[in-house]
Design an enzyme around this catalytic site. Structure first.
Site, PDB file in Angstrom:
ATOM      1  N   CYS A 101      -0.311   4.061   2.163  1.00 42.39           N
ATOM      2  CA  CYS A 101      -0.136   3.820   3.601  1.00 42.39           C
ATOM      3  C   CYS A 101       1.288   4.131   4.030  1.00 42.39           C
ATOM      4  CB  CYS A 101      -0.388   2.350   3.950  1.00 42.39           C
ATOM      5  SG  CYS A 101      -1.798   1.633   3.160  1.00 42.39           S
ATOM      6  N   ASP A 102       2.240   3.677   3.223  1.00 44.43           N
ATOM      7  CA  ASP A 102       3.629   3.640   3.688  1.00 44.43           C
ATOM      8  C   ASP A 102       4.589   4.548   2.930  1.00 44.43           C
ATOM      9  OD1 ASP A 102       2.888   1.707   5.571  1.00 44.43           O
ATOM     10  OD2 ASP A 102       3.113   0.099   4.104  1.00 44.43           O
TER      11      ASP A 102
ATOM     12  N   CYS B 270       0.833  -1.208   0.000  1.00 48.32           N
ATOM     13  CA  CYS B 270       0.000   0.000   0.000  1.00 48.32           C
ATOM     14  C   CYS B 270       0.866   1.255   0.000  1.00 48.32           C
ATOM     15  CB  CYS B 270      -0.931  -0.011   1.213  1.00 48.32           C
ATOM     16  SG  CYS B 270      -1.977   1.451   1.311  1.00 48.32           S
TER      17      CYS B 270
END
Length: 317
Positions: free
Chosen positions: A142-143, A139
């Site tokens: 996300c990261d 993701c």
């Protein structure tokens, strides 16, 4: 299994992302006394997302876990019965439908809302697990934040891979897009955006065979033109390795009873969450190969609960 262990419910919701929790809110307010099992990842995929900026009503953005906790608390406020547990087996041959939880407890449900979501696909190389949380991610949104001014690679050739590469290009110093084929499957618009982003380098006809690094990912072992006479091994130095090769819907335990497409997404009556089994509905990413957003999942969760309520009133339960 003796009937004493069986529990009878009017509405069983399987899964706890935006679809499951929204279904629980609506089902609770309609006095269906829903029971929701949170599944393998309570809160769903969003719990791995740091910042959610596109969910209406949060002008400053909100973290994925906070958004899921808000939805859960709203469902609890209206009396939803939310439990830990994983659905491991189903019998949807006749109502009441039987769902086995954690391999032992059987729930008999008049209506079932399937909101089990989807799971990111991995390449299947051992190093993906070895470096999980140490440079390997499924993701980018996300990261990506952790890789500002660093070098990352994205695996995949479709729209998702291109989107992730473009997103990461805004943060990272250099982005490699590793593509097995000699072309991108992505839409023309996405391809153009990738080719027009100066810090994205597309590596066509490359396969990833491994990752290396001491305390995290420091590079990837690639093979160019694998299986061809001019095959060559290539190593690239990277700090992060992002997978963008698609998702697998969590629908296996339902497949004997309801239709899915070739990937495994549950087929519903177009424009509704109805499956081919009366009283069984599918909401969220498990039935959505196209949008896969929190807001669309929440919308289908709402539809599923309304459909369940109508179905129960029609059969007089």
């Amino acid at each position: 299994m003796s009937d004493s262990i069986n529990e009878k419910v009017r509405c069983l919701i399987i899964g706890s992302g935006p679809a499951g929790y929204t279904a629980a809110i609506y089902a609770s307010r309609a006095n269906l006394s829903p029971v929701l099992y949170e599944g393998i990842q309570p809160g769903g995929q969003l719990t791995t997302t740091t910042e959610v900026e596109n969910f209406p009503g949060y002008p400053e953005g909100i973290t994925g876990p906070e958004l899921m906790e808000d939805l859960k608390q709203q469902a609890l406020r209206f009396g939803a019965d939310i439990r830990f547990g994983i659905a491991t087996e189903t019998d949807l041959s006749a109502a009441p439908y039987k769902i086995t939880i954690d391999g032992e407890k059987v729930i008999e449900a008049e209506t079932v809302i399937i909101a089990t979501g989807a799971t990111a696909k991995y390449l299947g190389i051992p190093d993906e697990h070895k470096y999980a949380g140490m440079g390997v991610s499924a993701c980018a949104t996300c990261d990506g934040f952790f890789y500002r001014k660093k070098v990352v690679a994205v695996v995949g050739g479709g729209d998702t891979a291109c989107e992730e590469a473009i997103y990461l290009a805004g943060l990272a110093k250099q982005v490699y897009l590793i593509v097995r084929k000699p072309f991108l499957r992505a839409s023309k618009v996405m391809q153009e955006r990738v080719f027009n982003t100066p810090n994205i380098m597309v590596l066509f006809e490359h396969n990833t065979i491994g990752l290396f690094g001491e305390n995290g990912v420091e590079g990837a072992h690639l093979v160019k033109r694998m299986g061809e006479s001019d095959e060559e091994k290539v190593d690239i130095a990277i700090d992060g390795f992002f997978l963008a090769i698609g998702h697998k819907p969590n629908s296996d335990i339902f497949k004997p009873w309801i239709d899915t497409d070739e990937v495994g997404y549950i087929k519903t009556v177009p424009g509704t969450p109805r499956t081919k089994v009366p009283g069984v509905f599918a909401a969220g990413d498990v039935a959505d190969p196209h949008y896969r957003q929190a807001i669309t999942a929440a919308g289908t969760g709402c539809q599923a609960a309304i459909e369940a309520e109508r179905y129960l009133s029609e059969i007089g339960k």
